[in-house]
Design an enzyme around this catalytic site. Structure first.
Site, mmCIF file in Angstrom:
data_model
loop_
_atom_site.group_PDB
_atom_site.id
_atom_site.type_symbol
_atom_site.label_atom_id
_atom_site.label_comp_id
_atom_site.label_asym_id
_atom_site.label_seq_id
_atom_site.Cartn_x
_atom_site.Cartn_y
_atom_site.Cartn_z
ATOM 1 N N VAL A 1 -18.113 2.358 -3.243
ATOM 2 C CA VAL A 1 -18.618 1.013 -2.923
ATOM 3 C C VAL A 1 -20.018 1.069 -2.313
ATOM 4 O O VAL A 1 -20.920 0.323 -2.719
ATOM 5 C CB VAL A 1 -17.663 0.283 -1.941
ATOM 6 C CG1 VAL A 1 -18.179 -1.113 -1.640
ATOM 7 C CG2 VAL A 1 -16.255 0.200 -2.518
ATOM 8 N N LYS B 1 0.863 -1.182 0.000
ATOM 9 C CA LYS B 1 0.000 0.000 0.000
ATOM 10 C C LYS B 1 0.895 1.226 0.000
ATOM 11 O O LYS B 1 2.058 1.144 0.412
ATOM 12 C CB LYS B 1 -0.849 -0.012 1.278
ATOM 13 C CG LYS B 1 -2.136 0.754 1.178
ATOM 14 C CD LYS B 1 -3.271 -0.087 0.635
ATOM 15 C CE LYS B 1 -4.543 0.723 0.553
ATOM 16 N NZ LYS B 1 -5.687 -0.074 0.116
ATOM 17 N N TYR C 1 -22.443 3.100 -2.561
ATOM 18 C CA TYR C 1 -23.501 3.414 -3.532
ATOM 19 C C TYR C 1 -23.943 2.148 -4.275
ATOM 20 O O TYR C 1 -25.135 1.846 -4.361
ATOM 21 C CB TYR C 1 -22.985 4.462 -4.522
ATOM 22 C CG TYR C 1 -23.919 4.701 -5.687
ATOM 23 C CD1 TYR C 1 -25.017 5.542 -5.558
ATOM 24 C CD2 TYR C 1 -23.704 4.054 -6.904
ATOM 25 C CE1 TYR C 1 -25.883 5.749 -6.625
ATOM 26 C CE2 TYR C 1 -24.553 4.258 -7.987
ATOM 27 C CZ TYR C 1 -25.644 5.102 -7.837
ATOM 28 O OH TYR C 1 -26.502 5.302 -8.885
#
Ligand code: NAD
Length: 351
Positions: free
Chosen positions: A183, A80, A185
């Site tokens: 996500v 990340k 939504y």
């Protein structure tokens, strides 16, 4: 505590700091493991209060990516990156290009994707300087993975409901969603389509309006969403939302959402278990996005991708059954499963 003793450090293969005075870039790349493949993971931009907070976040997220890809059966390690800054004020083409240079300097060990605070446009700017990015329409790695993440979470909710409530469908089920962004939504749409009653909250009024208008969900104030009386709570905003302050107020029997690192600490998994709340480990159920990235990368047919995302149901079922039988926490079991997969791969590589 020294960095090497911090739980999130967890034997990271690489943690590197990038600073570029000309553009103001201050960023960290963390590569937790490359045993299963290159460390693919999002690049987050966030106005961290301190560098320590940014470091803790990137380490926790990176380790989560290792577990996520392993459980999803992907040829990816875990990594990340974070850019320290406010995405609404501090972005510039030059800053993203400098981030691209920083990613490039890792030689492909880390491959970046979009994350909170970054989008396809930012990834495109990074791509001017490095091939080691994903999540762009015109790149071999493909486009927005959020619908696939939402689908995986939806399948997990279905699995957990069947496991805990014995219900085969979601008709009439009450589900609360915290965060109606990319996500949340899509998740709201899938749940409403399946007959669930969805309550949603978002600090962003436009995102809330869009979900209410497109999916006819019930709007709830942000401060009330955690305590809403529901069957399922789906955290789809930020991490560490399950903590000593929030857990006593939860009125959901199941927690299953997309947000990364929902548990503030390992103790919070135990608190959920003590309260009889079934927690679906985030790194297991939010893997739809990284599965999507993989299938776009190898150019699979849509059906293969969907079949792969469906496997989240099987893995979650296995974890939930194991947790019941052993009376241990779901997150502990899922972590062990991931570590076993990585351990076996390391053994075969060494053989
Ligand atoms: P996003 O930034 O598009 O959406 C997050 C939403 O949460 C935003 O609308 C934001 O306004 C809202 N929000 C922030 N704080 C809030 C609060 N206190 N209360 C209510 N709403 C709040 O992010 P996303 O891509 O939808 O991802 C959501 C979460 O899922 C993140 O934690 C992300 O790391 C994780 N995740 C995303 C994907 C993906 O494919 N996008 C994959 C795996 C995990």
């Amino acid at each position: 505590m020294s960095i090497f003793d911090a739980p999130a450090y967890d034997g990271h293969e690489l943690v590197t700091f990038g600073k570029d005075a000309a553009t103001g870039l201050r960023a960290i790349i963390a590569v937790h493991s490359t045993t299963l493949g290159p460390a693919v993971g999002g690049c987050r931009m966030y106005p961290y209060a301190s560098e320590e907070q940014a470091l803790d976040d990137v380490l926790r997220l990176s380790r989560g990516m290792t577990y996520k890809s392993a459980l999803a059966g992907l040829p990816f390690g875990g990594g990340k990156s974070v850019i320290i800054g406010d995405p609404r004020q501090d972005k510039s083409i030059e800053l993203m290009q400098a981030m691209g240079d920083f990613i490039d300097s890792q030689g492909g060990r880390y491959v970046a994707a979009e994350d909170s605070g970054t989008g396809v446009e930012d990834i495109r700017m990074m791509a001017e300087r490095t091939p080691y990015v994903s999540g762009m329409d015109d790149n071999e790695f493909g486009g927005d993975p959020s619908p696939s993440t939402a689908r995986g979470v939806f399948l997990a909710i279905r699995t957990a409901v069947k496991h805990r409530l014995g219900e085969d469908n979601l008709q009439g089920l009450r589900v609360s969603i915290q965060g109606l962004g990319h996500v949340g939504y899509y998740l709201a749409g899938l749940l409403v389509e399946a007959g669930a009653h969805v309550l949603g909250a978002d600090v962003n009024a436009d995102n809330l309006r869009r979900a209410v208008s497109d999916h006819s969900i019930e709007a709830v104030a942000t401060e009330d969403i955690l305590g809403a009386e529901v069957d399922v709570f789906a955290p789809c905003a930020m991490g560490a939302i399950l903590n000593e302050k929030s857990i006593p107020g939860l009125r959901a029997g199941i927690v299953a959402g997309a947000a990364n690192n929902q548990l503030a600490s390992a103790v919070d998994g135990a608190s959920l278990q003590d309260r009889g709340i079934l927690y679906c480990p985030d790194f297991l159920i939010n893997a739809g996005g990284i599965i999507d990235v993989h299938h776009q990368r190898v150019g699979s047919a849509e059906a293969s991708k969907r079949e792969h995302i469906l496997r989240i149901e099987q893995t979650l079922s296995q974890v939930l059954v194991d947790a019941d039988n052993s009376r241990r926490q779901t997150n502990t079991i899922a972590e062990e499963l991931a570590r076993n997969i990585i351990g076996q791969a390391a053994q075969s590589l060494a053989a």
